[in-house]
Motif scaffolding. Sequence first.
Motif, mmCIF file in Angstrom:
data_model
loop_
_atom_site.group_PDB
_atom_site.id
_atom_site.type_symbol
_atom_site.label_atom_id
_atom_site.label_comp_id
_atom_site.label_asym_id
_atom_site.label_seq_id
_atom_site.Cartn_x
_atom_site.Cartn_y
_atom_site.Cartn_z
ATOM 1 N N PRO A 189 69.252 18.654 68.342
ATOM 2 C CA PRO A 189 68.515 18.227 69.544
ATOM 3 C C PRO A 189 67.982 16.794 69.419
ATOM 4 N N THR A 238 62.108 24.463 79.690
ATOM 5 C CA THR A 238 61.076 24.714 78.679
ATOM 6 C C THR A 238 59.743 24.103 79.110
ATOM 7 N N ASP A 239 59.819 22.857 79.664
ATOM 8 C CA ASP A 239 58.596 22.178 80.099
ATOM 9 C C ASP A 239 57.912 22.932 81.232
ATOM 10 N N GLN A 285 65.521 21.429 78.533
ATOM 11 C CA GLN A 285 64.190 20.868 78.286
ATOM 12 C C GLN A 285 63.307 21.034 79.510
ATOM 13 N N HIS A 334 71.123 19.768 77.559
ATOM 14 C CA HIS A 334 69.877 19.594 76.810
ATOM 15 C C HIS A 334 68.740 19.210 77.755
ATOM 16 N N ASP A 387 68.622 13.557 71.900
ATOM 17 C CA ASP A 387 67.566 12.679 72.444
ATOM 18 C C ASP A 387 67.886 11.213 72.175
#
Lengths: 110, 245
Positions: free
Chosen positions: B191, B243-244, B240, B236, B195
Amino acid sequence: MLDARLYFLQRLTALIMAPLVLGHIAVMIYAIQGGLTAAEILNRTAGSIGWAVFYGTFVAAVSIHAAIGVRVIAHETLKIKGAALSLITWISGVVLLLMGARAVFAVFAA
Amino acid sequence: MQSETVKMNVSVWRGNRRDGGYLSYKVPMEDNQTILDVVTWIQHNEDPTLSYRFACRVGMCGSCAMMVNGIPRWTCRTHVKKVLKDNAIKVAPLRNLPVIKDLATDMDRFFDNWNKAGGVHHSDQTRNDEIELIDPNKPARKIVDAGIECINCAVCFAACDTVSGNDQYLGPAALNRAWTLVNDEKDADRPGILDLVSGNGGCHNCHSQGSCSEYCPNELDPMVAIAGLKRETMRHLISQGKTDA
Protein backbone atom coordinates in the motif's frame (compact mmCIF):
# COMPACT_ATOMS: atom_id res chain seq x y z
CA MET A 1 1.06 17.56 -11.77
CA LEU A 2 -1.54 14.83 -12.20
CA ASP A 3 -2.13 12.83 -9.03
CA ALA A 4 -4.38 9.83 -8.50
CA ARG A 5 -7.42 11.93 -7.55
CA LEU A 6 -7.29 14.14 -10.65
CA TYR A 7 -6.73 11.05 -12.81
CA PHE A 8 -9.71 9.36 -11.15
CA LEU A 9 -11.90 12.44 -11.65
CA GLN A 10 -10.95 12.68 -15.31
CA ARG A 11 -11.76 9.00 -15.95
CA LEU A 12 -14.99 9.21 -13.96
CA THR A 13 -16.18 12.26 -15.90
CA ALA A 14 -15.28 10.50 -19.17
CA LEU A 15 -17.51 7.59 -18.07
CA ILE A 16 -20.35 10.04 -17.41
CA MET A 17 -19.85 11.93 -20.67
CA ALA A 18 -19.76 8.91 -22.99
CA PRO A 19 -23.41 7.77 -22.62
CA LEU A 20 -24.64 11.37 -22.54
CA VAL A 21 -22.90 12.15 -25.85
CA LEU A 22 -24.37 9.00 -27.40
CA GLY A 23 -27.81 9.93 -26.03
CA HIS A 24 -27.50 13.46 -27.40
CA ILE A 25 -26.52 12.25 -30.88
CA ALA A 26 -29.17 9.52 -30.95
CA VAL A 27 -31.99 11.89 -29.93
CA MET A 28 -30.76 14.52 -32.37
CA ILE A 29 -30.77 12.09 -35.31
CA TYR A 30 -34.18 10.70 -34.29
CA ALA A 31 -35.78 14.09 -33.66
CA ILE A 32 -34.87 15.72 -36.97
CA GLN A 33 -36.13 12.84 -39.15
CA GLY A 34 -39.39 14.64 -40.00
CA GLY A 35 -37.78 18.08 -40.10
CA LEU A 36 -37.64 20.15 -36.93
CA THR A 37 -36.87 23.82 -36.37
CA ALA A 38 -34.84 25.28 -33.51
CA ALA A 39 -38.02 26.86 -32.16
CA GLU A 40 -39.76 23.47 -32.07
CA ILE A 41 -36.79 21.90 -30.27
CA LEU A 42 -36.75 24.68 -27.68
CA ASN A 43 -40.51 24.25 -27.21
CA ARG A 44 -39.89 20.65 -26.21
CA THR A 45 -36.94 21.33 -23.92
CA ALA A 46 -38.43 24.39 -22.22
CA GLY A 47 -39.38 23.61 -18.63
CA SER A 48 -38.17 20.02 -18.93
CA ILE A 49 -36.37 19.03 -15.73
CA GLY A 50 -35.21 15.83 -17.43
CA TRP A 51 -33.35 17.62 -20.26
CA ALA A 52 -31.98 20.21 -17.81
CA VAL A 53 -30.54 17.41 -15.66
CA PHE A 54 -29.26 15.58 -18.79
CA TYR A 55 -27.37 18.58 -20.16
CA GLY A 56 -26.52 19.98 -16.73
CA THR A 57 -24.76 16.72 -15.84
CA PHE A 58 -22.94 16.80 -19.17
CA VAL A 59 -21.77 20.37 -18.64
CA ALA A 60 -20.51 19.60 -15.12
CA ALA A 61 -18.62 16.52 -16.39
CA VAL A 62 -17.12 18.42 -19.34
CA SER A 63 -15.97 21.28 -17.08
CA ILE A 64 -14.06 18.93 -14.77
CA HIS A 65 -12.74 16.69 -17.56
CA ALA A 66 -11.53 19.48 -19.82
CA ALA A 67 -10.01 21.54 -16.99
CA ILE A 68 -7.81 18.58 -16.00
CA GLY A 69 -6.83 18.10 -19.67
CA VAL A 70 -5.93 21.79 -20.00
CA ARG A 71 -3.86 21.43 -16.81
CA VAL A 72 -1.78 18.64 -18.38
CA ILE A 73 -1.17 20.61 -21.59
CA ALA A 74 -0.36 23.80 -19.66
CA HIS A 75 2.25 21.95 -17.62
CA GLU A 76 3.85 19.72 -20.24
CA THR A 77 3.78 22.11 -23.19
CA LEU A 78 3.82 25.57 -21.62
CA LYS A 79 5.87 24.54 -18.53
CA ILE A 80 3.46 26.24 -16.12
CA LYS A 81 3.77 25.05 -12.51
CA GLY A 82 2.55 25.55 -8.96
CA ALA A 83 -0.13 28.13 -8.12
CA ALA A 84 -0.34 29.37 -11.73
CA LEU A 85 -1.12 25.82 -12.87
CA SER A 86 -3.87 25.46 -10.25
CA LEU A 87 -5.27 28.84 -11.26
CA ILE A 88 -5.41 27.84 -14.94
CA THR A 89 -7.12 24.57 -14.00
CA TRP A 90 -9.76 26.33 -11.89
CA ILE A 91 -10.35 29.15 -14.39
CA SER A 92 -10.79 26.63 -17.25
CA GLY A 93 -13.28 24.63 -15.20
CA VAL A 94 -15.27 27.61 -13.95
CA VAL A 95 -15.44 29.32 -17.39
CA LEU A 96 -16.65 26.09 -19.03
CA LEU A 97 -19.16 25.56 -16.23
CA LEU A 98 -20.56 29.09 -16.52
CA MET A 99 -20.75 28.95 -20.34
CA GLY A 100 -22.38 25.53 -20.22
CA ALA A 101 -24.78 26.51 -17.44
CA ARG A 102 -25.82 29.53 -19.48
CA ALA A 103 -26.60 27.29 -22.46
CA VAL A 104 -28.50 24.77 -20.32
CA PHE A 105 -30.49 27.59 -18.74
CA ALA A 106 -31.32 29.01 -22.18
CA VAL A 107 -32.61 25.62 -23.35
CA PHE A 108 -34.60 25.10 -20.14
CA ALA A 109 -36.04 28.62 -19.81
CA ALA A 110 -36.72 29.26 -23.54
CA MET B 1 47.40 -7.28 -51.77
CA GLN B 2 45.83 -5.53 -48.80
CA SER B 3 42.33 -4.11 -49.30
CA GLU B 4 41.75 -0.48 -48.40
CA THR B 5 40.07 0.11 -45.04
CA VAL B 6 36.53 1.41 -45.37
CA LYS B 7 35.77 4.26 -43.01
CA MET B 8 32.47 5.56 -41.69
CA ASN B 9 31.60 9.11 -40.65
CA VAL B 10 30.86 9.34 -36.94
CA SER B 11 29.52 12.52 -35.31
CA VAL B 12 29.96 12.58 -31.56
CA TRP B 13 28.51 15.17 -29.22
CA ARG B 14 31.27 16.89 -27.27
CA GLY B 15 30.73 19.37 -24.47
CA ASN B 16 29.29 19.90 -21.02
CA ARG B 17 25.82 20.81 -19.78
CA ARG B 18 26.21 24.47 -20.80
CA ASP B 19 27.58 24.25 -24.31
CA GLY B 20 28.91 21.85 -26.88
CA GLY B 21 28.46 20.52 -30.39
CA TYR B 22 29.11 17.59 -32.71
CA LEU B 23 32.63 16.69 -33.82
CA SER B 24 33.22 14.38 -36.80
CA TYR B 25 35.55 11.40 -36.87
CA LYS B 26 36.48 8.87 -39.56
CA VAL B 27 36.36 5.43 -37.99
CA PRO B 28 37.51 2.21 -39.72
CA MET B 29 34.73 -0.30 -40.32
CA GLU B 30 35.12 -3.81 -38.91
CA ASP B 31 33.15 -6.93 -39.74
CA ASN B 32 31.85 -7.23 -36.23
CA GLN B 33 31.64 -3.87 -34.46
CA THR B 34 29.33 -2.25 -31.91
CA ILE B 35 28.65 1.44 -31.28
CA LEU B 36 30.61 1.10 -28.03
CA ASP B 37 33.56 -0.22 -30.08
CA VAL B 38 33.31 2.86 -32.30
CA VAL B 39 33.29 5.26 -29.34
CA THR B 40 36.19 3.38 -27.76
CA TRP B 41 38.16 3.50 -31.04
CA ILE B 42 37.74 7.29 -31.13
CA GLN B 43 38.98 7.60 -27.54
CA HIS B 44 41.96 5.33 -28.16
CA ASN B 45 42.98 6.69 -31.55
CA GLU B 46 41.62 10.20 -32.02
CA ASP B 47 40.94 11.94 -28.71
CA PRO B 48 41.71 10.44 -25.28
CA THR B 49 39.65 13.19 -23.61
CA LEU B 50 36.37 11.76 -24.96
CA SER B 51 34.23 10.85 -21.92
CA TYR B 52 31.67 8.07 -21.90
CA ARG B 53 30.45 5.41 -19.52
CA PHE B 54 30.58 1.63 -19.82
CA ALA B 55 31.39 -1.42 -17.71
CA CYS B 56 30.38 -4.96 -18.67
CA ARG B 57 30.27 -4.73 -22.51
CA VAL B 58 27.77 -7.61 -22.61
CA GLY B 59 24.40 -5.95 -21.98
CA MET B 60 24.13 -6.62 -18.27
CA CYS B 61 25.23 -3.49 -16.42
CA GLY B 62 23.15 -0.80 -18.16
CA SER B 63 26.00 1.74 -18.17
CA CYS B 64 26.61 2.42 -21.84
CA ALA B 65 23.26 3.70 -23.15
CA MET B 66 23.50 6.65 -25.56
CA MET B 67 21.45 8.24 -28.31
CA VAL B 68 22.42 6.63 -31.63
CA ASN B 69 21.00 8.38 -34.69
CA GLY B 70 18.40 9.94 -32.36
CA ILE B 71 17.30 6.66 -30.75
CA PRO B 72 18.28 5.57 -27.22
CA ARG B 73 20.21 2.30 -27.37
CA TRP B 74 22.52 0.09 -25.31
CA THR B 75 25.66 0.72 -27.31
CA CYS B 76 27.53 -2.47 -26.34
CA ARG B 77 24.83 -4.59 -27.97
CA THR B 78 24.06 -2.33 -30.92
CA HIS B 79 25.90 -3.40 -34.03
CA VAL B 80 27.09 -0.72 -36.40
CA LYS B 81 25.57 -2.55 -39.36
CA LYS B 82 22.14 -2.32 -37.75
CA VAL B 83 22.17 1.48 -37.45
CA LEU B 84 24.58 2.76 -40.09
CA LYS B 85 22.75 5.14 -42.42
CA ASP B 86 24.43 6.68 -45.50
CA ASN B 87 27.75 5.51 -44.04
CA ALA B 88 27.19 7.82 -41.03
CA ILE B 89 26.37 7.50 -37.33
CA LYS B 90 25.48 10.22 -34.86
CA VAL B 91 26.18 9.50 -31.18
CA ALA B 92 24.86 11.76 -28.41
CA PRO B 93 24.35 11.60 -24.64
CA LEU B 94 21.08 10.16 -23.37
CA ARG B 95 18.08 12.46 -23.77
CA ASN B 96 16.22 13.83 -20.72
CA LEU B 97 19.31 13.78 -18.49
CA PRO B 98 21.81 16.61 -17.89
CA VAL B 99 25.18 16.12 -19.57
CA ILE B 100 28.23 15.91 -17.33
CA LYS B 101 30.73 15.75 -20.20
CA ASP B 102 30.51 14.46 -23.77
CA LEU B 103 28.52 11.20 -23.69
CA ALA B 104 28.32 10.84 -19.90
CA THR B 105 25.07 12.03 -18.31
CA ASP B 106 24.18 12.82 -14.72
CA MET B 107 21.81 9.98 -13.80
CA ASP B 108 20.87 11.25 -10.33
CA ARG B 109 17.27 12.04 -11.26
CA PHE B 110 16.86 8.61 -12.83
CA PHE B 111 18.12 6.73 -9.76
CA ASP B 112 16.52 9.08 -7.21
CA ASN B 113 13.18 8.32 -8.85
CA TRP B 114 13.60 4.64 -8.01
CA ASN B 115 13.60 5.56 -4.33
CA LYS B 116 10.77 8.06 -4.77
CA ALA B 117 8.68 5.25 -6.30
CA GLY B 118 9.38 2.99 -3.30
CA GLY B 119 11.71 0.83 -5.39
CA VAL B 120 13.48 -0.88 -2.48
CA HIS B 121 12.46 -4.11 -0.81
CA HIS B 122 10.32 -3.57 2.30
CA SER B 123 10.80 -6.47 4.63
CA ASP B 124 8.90 -7.44 7.75
CA GLN B 125 11.04 -10.50 8.47
CA THR B 126 14.36 -11.14 10.13
CA ARG B 127 17.27 -13.40 9.22
CA ASN B 128 15.89 -15.89 11.75
CA ASP B 129 12.62 -16.41 9.89
CA GLU B 130 12.15 -19.29 7.50
CA ILE B 131 12.66 -18.37 3.85
CA GLU B 132 9.23 -17.96 2.32
CA LEU B 133 8.56 -20.26 -0.63
CA ILE B 134 7.05 -18.53 -3.65
CA ASP B 135 5.26 -20.59 -6.29
CA PRO B 136 6.76 -19.50 -9.65
CA ASN B 137 3.47 -20.31 -11.40
CA LYS B 138 1.36 -17.89 -9.40
CA PRO B 139 -0.06 -15.11 -11.65
CA ALA B 140 1.38 -12.33 -9.44
CA ARG B 141 4.83 -13.92 -9.53
CA LYS B 142 4.65 -14.17 -13.34
CA ILE B 143 3.96 -10.41 -13.45
CA VAL B 144 7.04 -9.82 -11.29
CA ASP B 145 9.16 -12.05 -13.55
CA ALA B 146 8.01 -10.12 -16.62
CA GLY B 147 9.44 -6.87 -15.29
CA ILE B 148 12.33 -7.87 -13.09
CA GLU B 149 15.13 -8.01 -15.66
CA CYS B 150 15.52 -4.22 -15.83
CA ILE B 151 19.23 -3.29 -16.04
CA ASN B 152 18.70 0.44 -15.17
CA CYS B 153 20.11 1.59 -18.49
CA ALA B 154 17.72 4.59 -18.66
CA VAL B 155 16.90 3.93 -22.32
CA CYS B 156 13.17 4.11 -21.44
CA PHE B 157 13.74 7.34 -19.49
CA ALA B 158 15.46 8.89 -22.52
CA ALA B 159 12.73 7.66 -24.87
CA CYS B 160 9.82 9.02 -22.81
CA ASP B 161 8.16 12.27 -23.94
CA THR B 162 6.33 12.58 -20.61
CA VAL B 163 9.71 12.68 -18.86
CA SER B 164 10.70 15.49 -21.26
CA GLY B 165 7.56 17.50 -20.51
CA ASN B 166 7.15 16.86 -16.80
CA ASP B 167 10.21 17.16 -14.55
CA GLN B 168 8.39 15.55 -11.62
CA TYR B 169 7.46 12.40 -13.50
CA LEU B 170 9.08 9.28 -12.04
CA GLY B 171 9.58 7.67 -15.42
CA PRO B 172 9.05 4.16 -16.83
CA ALA B 173 11.90 2.28 -15.11
CA ALA B 174 11.06 3.43 -11.57
CA LEU B 175 7.37 2.69 -12.11
CA ASN B 176 8.15 -0.70 -13.65
CA ARG B 177 10.20 -1.47 -10.53
CA ALA B 178 7.31 -0.33 -8.30
CA TRP B 179 4.95 -2.63 -10.21
CA THR B 180 7.20 -5.65 -9.62
CA LEU B 181 7.21 -4.88 -5.87
CA VAL B 182 3.44 -4.34 -5.73
CA ASN B 183 3.11 -7.89 -7.08
CA ASP B 184 5.83 -9.31 -4.84
CA GLU B 185 4.34 -11.38 -2.02
CA LYS B 186 7.46 -10.80 0.04
CA ASP B 187 7.17 -7.02 0.01
CA ALA B 188 5.65 -5.79 3.27
CA ASP B 189 4.58 -2.30 2.17
CA ARG B 190 2.61 -2.66 -1.03
CA PRO B 191 0.00 0.00 0.00
CA GLY B 192 2.90 2.37 0.73
CA ILE B 193 4.27 1.88 -2.80
CA LEU B 194 0.82 2.58 -4.26
CA ASP B 195 0.74 5.86 -2.29
CA LEU B 196 4.20 6.81 -3.56
CA VAL B 197 3.26 6.28 -7.21
CA SER B 198 -0.02 8.20 -6.79
CA GLY B 199 1.55 11.62 -6.16
CA ASN B 200 2.18 14.54 -8.49
CA GLY B 201 4.86 12.81 -10.56
CA GLY B 202 3.30 9.37 -10.33
CA CYS B 203 2.05 6.76 -12.78
CA HIS B 204 -1.06 8.77 -13.69
CA ASN B 205 1.01 11.20 -15.74
CA CYS B 206 1.87 8.49 -18.30
CA HIS B 207 0.21 9.09 -21.70
CA SER B 208 0.70 5.47 -22.79
CA GLN B 209 2.68 6.51 -25.86
CA GLY B 210 4.73 3.35 -25.46
CA SER B 211 8.23 4.57 -26.33
CA CYS B 212 9.53 2.83 -23.18
CA SER B 213 8.27 -0.54 -24.34
CA GLU B 214 9.34 0.12 -27.93
CA TYR B 215 12.98 0.87 -27.07
CA CYS B 216 13.63 -1.22 -23.92
CA PRO B 217 16.69 -3.29 -24.94
CA ASN B 218 15.61 -6.15 -22.67
CA GLU B 219 12.16 -6.17 -24.27
CA LEU B 220 10.38 -5.37 -21.02
CA ASP B 221 7.00 -3.66 -21.16
CA PRO B 222 6.98 -0.71 -18.72
CA MET B 223 3.85 0.72 -20.35
CA VAL B 224 1.88 -2.37 -19.29
CA ALA B 225 3.44 -2.15 -15.81
CA ILE B 226 2.31 1.49 -15.52
CA ALA B 227 -1.19 0.55 -16.72
CA GLY B 228 -1.22 -2.06 -13.94
CA LEU B 229 -0.21 0.57 -11.39
CA LYS B 230 -2.99 2.87 -12.62
CA ARG B 231 -5.54 0.10 -12.06
CA GLU B 232 -4.21 -0.87 -8.63
CA THR B 233 -3.93 2.73 -7.43
CA MET B 234 -7.55 3.33 -8.43
CA ARG B 235 -8.63 0.27 -6.41
CA HIS B 236 -6.45 1.51 -3.56
CA LEU B 237 -7.96 5.01 -3.73
CA ILE B 238 -11.51 3.67 -3.71
CA SER B 239 -10.79 1.28 -0.81
CA GLN B 240 -9.15 4.13 1.13
CA GLY B 241 -12.27 6.23 0.56
CA LYS B 242 -14.42 3.40 1.94
CA THR B 243 -12.12 3.06 4.96
CA ASP B 244 -12.14 6.82 5.62
CA ALA B 245 -15.93 6.94 5.41
